[in-house]
Enzyme design. Structure first.
Site, short mmCIF file in Angstrom:
data_model
loop_
_atom_site.label_atom_id
_atom_site.label_comp_id
_atom_site.label_asym_id
_atom_site.label_seq_id
_atom_site.Cartn_x
_atom_site.Cartn_y
_atom_site.Cartn_z
N HIS A 1 7.94 56.70 67.70
CA HIS A 1 7.65 57.38 66.53
C HIS A 1 6.65 58.58 67.02
O HIS A 1 5.73 58.52 67.80
CB HIS A 1 6.75 56.25 65.61
CG HIS A 1 6.56 56.95 64.47
ND1 HIS A 1 5.78 57.87 63.89
CD2 HIS A 1 7.41 56.75 63.08
CE1 HIS A 1 5.77 58.19 62.44
NE2 HIS A 1 6.82 57.32 62.14
N ASP B 1 12.41 53.47 60.63
CA ASP B 1 13.66 53.87 60.22
C ASP B 1 14.88 53.07 60.77
O ASP B 1 15.84 52.97 60.19
CB ASP B 1 13.65 55.19 60.75
CG ASP B 1 12.57 56.27 60.18
OD1 ASP B 1 12.35 56.22 58.87
OD2 ASP B 1 11.98 56.83 60.72
#
Length: 427
Positions: free
Chosen positions: A306, A363
């Site tokens: 991330h 995600d």
């Protein structure tokens, strides 16, 4: 620690105040920098620029911390419902039973759409991207509620909030149902907020809808985990549009458009598209793991690591369990989901990924859950927008309450200097 920072330029030393946040963050207050020195700051992407003081969400990427109004994200995801979290983000405190029920009832009273807006939806081709349709419809809400909101009138702000909280889930479900070729439906006044969303989306026209508590719980957690994330691209867009005193519907519509971009809300869509590509290439997971390790290869594993969280994404730990529950309950047979499981296992066990902290992020798991539910890939970002709505509202309300000035970034001009105009006949 000094409460001043000194900048030296052309022989002059100027002091600027240092602002301290409640979690120990420090920022140099440069509001008077240009006035005192003629300088401005240059920070493409605003990576080191604080645009506001906010009391809504705290994020520490290095330590993997995410809190809404001081509450840990794992506590909220495990113990609260989505409407509790929405109320917390918007109004600053967890609601009492009375406040929660009143909020829900007020939202239900606004859970209808002007029939003329349905005509706008019907004018879009079935192939239109759902995010473009949702942004347009949200903007369209302004036409049916054109009066501006007096920021000093709490009742007007509250009314705008419950209107959009009531109407956006209907728009989301209608965008989904149009995409799926299903008739447009309203919800059931007797149901809770998330339960109503599931019913509006998944009810078939030829049989009675039966709620699945595992699906309802998964939707609740996904919406909570996406409800706010500090000053990201779409949230900053909502604040800067709202700073012009644009209304809530227009500001949220702008946030939806910002979220549409593949570098922001489209990440979970990119995950599933990557999995599809691997499936179409004989499903060779090891080949793509090796490609990800190869610095000379342009391939990137989507949904791992991330940009903000340098250690781990705290939301991923929560939603991984939910993903497993949904997969087990629905029993979907899908080679793409099998590939996802193999990639997950590799990332959690392979030293290359473990050493670099390239763990699956929110995600990765959210894309898997939505696919398992039968939601089309193009709808993933629409679901993201539905979850992010309370955060956008909270940020818009905070910005208006703090009477922040209109957003107006500076620039460093690098174009041509003054030139003489050449008449058309001489060029």
């Amino acid at each position: 620690m000094s409460t001043k920072a000194t900048i030296e330029f052309e022989g002059k030393r100027i002091e600027f105040p240092v602002v301290k946040g409640s979690e120990g963050e420090h920022a140099i207050d440069v509001k008077s920098l240009r006035q005192q020195t003629g300088l401005i700051t240059f920070d493409p992407g605003y990576k080191n620029t604080g645009s506001c003081q906010s009391g809504i969400t705290f994020l520490d990427g290095e330590e993997g911390v995410l809190r809404y109004r001081g509450y840990e994200i794992n506590d909220l995801a495990e113990k609260a419902n989505f409407l509790e979290v929405a109320y917390l983000l918007i109004f600053g405190e967890l609601p009492t039973h009375e406040q929660h029920d009143a909020f829900l009832n007020d939202i239900k009273e606004e859970s209808y759409i002007d029939e003329d807006l349905k005509k706008i939806l019907e004018s879009f081709p079935k192939s239109a991207h759902p995010m473009g349709v949702l942004s347009s419809l949200t903007s369209g809400l302004t036409a049916f509620s054109p009066s501006s909101v007096d920021v000093n009138a709490d009742d007007q702000i509250y009314n705008a909030i419950v209107r959009i909280m009531g109407k956006l889930p209907i728009l989301v479900s209608w965008v989904y149902r149009k995409r799926m070729g299903l008739p447009l439906k309203y919800g059931d006044y007797a149901l809770g907020y998330v339960e109503n969303i599931a019913r509006m989306m998944f009810r078939k026209p030829n049989k009675e809808y039966v709620a699945n508590p595992i699906i309802d719980d998964a939707l609740t957690k996904l919406l909570i985990l996406h409800a706010d994330h500090e000053q990201n691209c779409s949230t900053s867009t909502v604040r800067i549009v709202g700073s012009s005193h644009a209304g809530l519907f227009a500001s949220v519509a702008a946030g939806i458009s910002a979220l549409w971009g593949p570098l922001h809300g489209g990440a979970n869509q990119a995950v599933v598209e990557m999995l599809e590509d691997i499936k179409n290439d004989d499903g060779d997971v090891n080949k793509y793991i090796n490609k990800a390790k190869d610095k000379e290869d342009s391939f990137r594993l989507m949904g791992f690591g991330h940009r903000v969280y340098k250690n781990f994404d705290p939301r991923a730990r929560i939603i991984k369990k939910t993903a497993d529950e949904v997969l087990n309950d629905l029993g979907v047979v899908d080679p793409v989901l099998d590939i996802a499981k193999k990639l997950e296992q590799a990332a959690l066990e392979n030293p290359y990924f473990v050493d670099r902290k390239l763990y699956p992020n929110v995600d990765f798991y959210s894309g898997i859950i939505y696919r398992t539910m039968g939601i089309p890939t193009e709808m993933f970002t629409v679901m993201f927008a539905l979850g992010r709505l309370p955060g956008w509202i909270a940020q818009w309300r905070e910005m208006r309450k703090q009477k922040e000035p209109i957003g107006r970034p500076r620039q460093v001009y690098v174009g041509e200097r003054k030139r003489s105009f050449v008449p058309f006949e001489n060029r």
